[in-house]
Structures are given as C-alpha cells and as structure tokens.
Design an enzyme around this catalytic site. Structure first.
Site, PDB file in Angstrom:
ATOM      1  N   GLY A  44    -111.885 112.845 -65.481  1.00 15.48           N
ATOM      2  CA  GLY A  44    -111.850 114.253 -65.828  1.00 15.48           C
ATOM      3  C   GLY A  44    -110.828 114.549 -66.909  1.00 15.48           C
ATOM      4  N   TYR A  45    -109.679 113.888 -66.832  1.00 17.86           N
ATOM      5  CA  TYR A  45    -108.634 114.089 -67.838  1.00 17.86           C
ATOM      6  C   TYR A  45    -109.166 113.676 -69.212  1.00 17.86           C
ATOM      7  CZ  TYR A  45    -103.678 114.388 -69.284  1.00 17.86           C
ATOM      8  OH  TYR A  45    -102.493 114.760 -69.859  1.00 17.86           O
ATOM      9  N   ASP A  83    -115.819 112.451 -61.843  1.00 18.76           N
ATOM     10  CA  ASP A  83    -114.895 113.490 -61.409  1.00 18.76           C
ATOM     11  C   ASP A  83    -115.639 114.827 -61.428  1.00 18.76           C
ATOM     12  OD1 ASP A  83    -112.763 115.233 -61.032  1.00 18.76           O
ATOM     13  OD2 ASP A  83    -111.465 114.254 -62.494  1.00 18.76           O
ATOM     14  N   CYS A 120    -104.197 117.872 -63.477  1.00 21.60           N
ATOM     15  CA  CYS A 120    -104.134 116.434 -63.215  1.00 21.60           C
ATOM     16  C   CYS A 120    -103.387 116.163 -61.913  1.00 21.60           C
ATOM     17  CB  CYS A 120    -103.441 115.738 -64.378  1.00 21.60           C
ATOM     18  SG  CYS A 120    -103.021 114.006 -64.064  1.00 21.60           S
ATOM     19  N   GLY A 121    -103.923 115.243 -61.117  1.00 16.68           N
ATOM     20  CA  GLY A 121    -103.348 114.937 -59.814  1.00 16.68           C
ATOM     21  C   GLY A 121    -102.020 114.225 -59.852  1.00 16.68           C
ATOM     22  N   HIS A 122    -101.486 113.992 -61.039  1.00 19.64           N
ATOM     23  CA  HIS A 122    -100.181 113.340 -61.153  1.00 19.64           C
ATOM     24  C   HIS A 122     -99.231 114.161 -62.013  1.00 19.64           C
ATOM     25  CE1 HIS A 122    -101.061 109.520 -59.072  1.00 19.64           C
ATOM     26  NE2 HIS A 122    -102.298 109.870 -59.366  1.00 19.64           N
ATOM     27  N   ARG A 157    -111.527 114.243 -52.023  1.00 21.60           N
ATOM     28  CA  ARG A 157    -110.138 113.974 -52.432  1.00 21.60           C
ATOM     29  C   ARG A 157    -109.215 115.086 -51.955  1.00 21.60           C
ATOM     30  NH1 ARG A 157    -108.236 113.687 -58.813  1.00 21.60           N
ATOM     31  NH2 ARG A 157    -106.522 115.175 -58.565  1.00 21.60           N
ATOM     32  N   ASN A 211    -106.311 105.571 -56.614  1.00 19.21           N
ATOM     33  CA  ASN A 211    -106.344 106.001 -58.007  1.00 19.21           C
ATOM     34  C   ASN A 211    -105.194 105.341 -58.748  1.00 19.21           C
ATOM     35  OD1 ASN A 211    -107.530 107.494 -60.062  1.00 19.21           O
ATOM     36  ND2 ASN A 211    -106.242 109.272 -59.713  1.00 19.21           N
TER      37      ASN A 211
END
Length: 315
Positions: A44-45, A83, A120-122, A157, A211
């Site tokens: 997705g990013y 994603d 973003c997950g990070h 997720r 991930n």
C-alpha cells in the site's frame, strides 16, 4: 490466473514459510514474477507513493488501489496478496471493498483495524477503532468471501500494538477475535522484538503473517528459519521494490547528471546482463505480434516490411 485464491490456499497448506516480495506496480511485479515466487505482495505504501506521490497516510483511494491490484494480478502468474488498508470505511464500506478486490482476481487481501485516515503501520500516530467495530468489519468481509469466492483468502491485521497505549495482549486478543469472526489468517503489525514474535506464534490460534520492513519500522530483522519455528506461515517484504527503485534510480540519475552518455551506457549494460531478454521481449511485444498474426487480416502484416526498428519476435 483463473483462481488465485485456491492456488494461494494450496501454498499455505504446505509446511513451509510463504515468502512474498513486495511490489508497487505491474512493472516491478513482472520482474518479481520472472524470478519465481509462489506469491507476490502489493504494498500500500508503494502504491500510494508511485501512483499519487504521497506517503501511506490515507491519501490513496479504494479505486486506485484496486486498479493497481487488478493490473498486477493480470501481469503475473502467481497469486497476489494485496493491501486493502482499513477497508475504506465502516463495515458496510468493507462489503464493497471486498467485492471489488474479488472482481480484481487477487488471491488475498489484508484489512486493518486503524481509524481513518490510516497511516503506515510503522509510523507514530496510529489509532485503532474499538474492537467490537473491528470484529464487525471482519465479519462483513468474511461473509462476502463466503458468498462470492470461498477460496479468496482474508487476512485480518491489527495495529493495536503500535498505538499510543497499545499492548501486545490487546493485539493478540484482537487477532484471535478476527480469526473467530471468519478471517483465514491473522496479522499482528509492529511486534518490537523476537520475544513478541514468539508470543504471537504461540498465542494466536491460526495462520499468521510477519511484516518484514527492516530499518523502516519497529519490527526486528529475524532469520526466516526462526519465523518458521515460531509458527509463522507468511512473511511479507512490503518495501522491496519501492526501496530498490528509489535507491537505484537515484544512483543512476546522479551519474547521469555528470555524464548522460556514459550513464546511459552503464544502464544499458546493467540491463543487458539480466536474464530477462530485451526490453521489448520482457514487456511482451512478441505476444502482441503473435496476436496480430492470429486475429488481424493478412495485410495488417505489411507494416513490418521494410520498416525500421527492433525485431519484435521472440528468439
């Protein structure tokens, strides 16, 4: 692909870790497919950055994501895991989202429990919706899968570990609730060390995803053998093509700025050293020529007589 979901399920039934490189468009997907993997992941990013120029912060829309996923799946011969962000709304929006990804022909999607706009997950600043609401979204997604394409793989997720007051206990609890709600695979985003990965493997009651984002995020570099030992089934490398593209294009264009002709020769030599054939062969021109021979009138072939340019037939 005629049934990428069924093919993906067959891969997941094998007793080995499914390694998925991340791609951001059909071009990078075609490169990955030429090397040979059992599945490929659409980031997705990378989709957001390549299609809109904006980061993974909720700027890209569902149609843009689905268009990219459909084009990637059309170009490759293995299942695509895509994603689908947070489903682009509440549970009713998720119904259409899943229907559209199924129509796109992909093998799987993952849906997260972040608020809108997501990010973003990070990165810092993530928030998640209440657990009950998140469960309802997964239930809606699972019902669409059961109704429209039973082999379609639904990955749920949770980003609960990375919120301001998030805990691993909350994340594992959500993952198990999502599996109970009908998800095929659970995805706990953002474990911070190996001990947390071991807990996820031990306490999540179903197939699980890791991930692997490397230096970009909070999750550790780990050996793939350890992931298998802890019980992980899928490992995603989401930013592979994105980072490679940025780094290599930057390096090449920096050289190009100093000496365009020499840089172009180096780029040509580097490309020609790869086992993908010419650019025209890699992109599929020989297939186009064959389509013309098969379906167009004979006189349509006259355009090739005495014309200049590369031979477009495969060797």
């Amino acid at each position: 692909m005629t049934d990428s979901g069924a093919t993906l399920r067959t891969s997941l039934e094998r007793d080995e870790l499914l390694v998925c490189p991340g791609v951001h468009d059909p071009l990078t997907a075609a490169v990955a497919d030429s090397i040979g993997f059992n599945a490929i992941y659409m980031t997705g990013y990378g989709t957001s950055l390549s299609k809109t120029g904006y980061p993974d912060a909720g700027f890209i829309t569902m149609p843009e994501m689905i268009e990219n996923a459909a084009n990637i799946q059309e170009r490759i011969d293995v299942p695509l895991i895509a994603d689908s962000d947070n489903g682009y709304g509440n549970a009713t929006n998720v119904i259409r989202t899943v229907r559209e990804y199924i129509k796109a022909g992909v093998g799987a999607i993952h849906i997260e429990d972040q608020t809108f706009p997501k990010r973003c997950g990070h990165t810092k600043g993530r928030q998640v919706i209440p657990r009950e609401e998140a469960i309802g979204k997964i239930e809606a997604a699972a019902d669409v899968r059961d109704d429209r394409a039973e082999d379609f793989v639904l990955i749920a997720r949770t980003d609960a570990r990375g919120t301001g007051d998030g805990s691993l206990d909350e994340a594992i609890g959500r993952a198990n609730d999502f599996l109970a709600a009908g998800a095929d695979v659970a995805f706990v985003e953002g474990p911070t060390d190996e001990s947390e990965l071991e807990r996820i493997g031990r306490e999540v009651d179903g197939p699980i995803v890791y991930n692997f984002v490397g230096d970009l995020g909070s999750s550790p570099y780990v050996d793939l053998g350890s992931l298998e030992e802890w019980g992980f089934d899928i490992v995603l490398f989401p930013i592979t093509s994105m980072l490679s593209t940025i780094a290599n294009v930057y390096a090449d264009l920096s050289t190009f700025a100093d000496d365009p002709v020499a840089a172009m020769r180096d780029i040509d030599d580097t490309f020609n050293a790869q086992p993908v054939g010419t650019l025209h062969e890699f992109s599929g021109f020989p297939e186009v020529v064959e389509w013309e021979r098969q379906y167009l009138p004979d006189e349509a072939q006259d355009k090739y007589e005495d014309s200049l340019g590369d031979d477009l037939e495969s060797e």
